[in-house]
Design a protein around this motif. Structure first.
Motif, PDB file in Angstrom:
ATOM      1  N   GLN A  19      -3.132   6.668  -4.092  1.00  0.00           N
ATOM      2  CA  GLN A  19      -4.411   7.239  -4.530  1.00  0.00           C
ATOM      3  C   GLN A  19      -4.256   8.648  -5.093  1.00  0.00           C
ATOM      4  O   GLN A  19      -5.177   9.172  -5.713  1.00  0.00           O
ATOM      5  N   GLN A  73       0.843  -1.207   0.000  1.00  0.00           N
ATOM      6  CA  GLN A  73       0.000   0.000   0.000  1.00  0.00           C
ATOM      7  C   GLN A  73       0.875   1.253   0.000  1.00  0.00           C
ATOM      8  O   GLN A  73       1.894   1.298   0.697  1.00  0.00           O
ATOM      9  N   TYR A  89       1.058  11.179  -8.042  1.00  0.00           N
ATOM     10  CA  TYR A  89       0.980   9.810  -7.566  1.00  0.00           C
ATOM     11  C   TYR A  89       2.381   9.275  -7.296  1.00  0.00           C
ATOM     12  O   TYR A  89       3.322   9.607  -8.017  1.00  0.00           O
TER      13      TYR A  89
END
Length: 123
Positions: free
Chosen positions: A115, A2, A93
């Protein structure tokens, strides 16, 4: 894996911002990372990258103004942006490839993405 970006915002031309990208879930600290940006209607473009040896690469339009760095202990990627211009306005990003054989190069697409965080520079 992540990736979570933060640090975007609105600044006037000539101002500075520092973006952060926190990495979690990676099996070790060996990875290549990069910052990318995208304006609505345009393709995402690479801005800066850093490889497993700490070698950095930048697109010409940000060379000398932006600095990419990686704090391996904190597992956090940074992008220090100085002398910002209105044309730097975009969604930014961070992207990552897991090492140890990943490739550097700001233009190289990555396997994992955050995100995004919005950067707006006014004239």
């Amino acid at each position: 894996v992540q990736l979570v970006e933060s640090g975007g915002g609105s600044v006037e031309a000539g101002g500075s911002l520092r973006l952060s990208c926190a990495v979690s879930g990676a099996p070790d600290s060996s990875y290549c990372m990069g910052w990318f940006r995208q304006v609505p209607g345009n393709r995402r473009e690479g801005v800066a990258s850093i490889d497993t040896d700490g070698i950095t690469d930048y697109r010409d339009s940000v060379q000398g103004r932006f600095t990419i760095s990686l704090d391996s202990a904190k597992k956090t990627l940074y992008l220090q942006m100085n002398s910002l211009k209105p044309e730097d306005t975009a969604m930014y990003y961070c992207g990552a490839d897991l090492g140890p054989h990943c490739s550097g190069g700001y233009w190289i697409n990555r396997d994992y993405w955050g995100q995004g965080t919005q950067v707006t520079v006014s004239s």
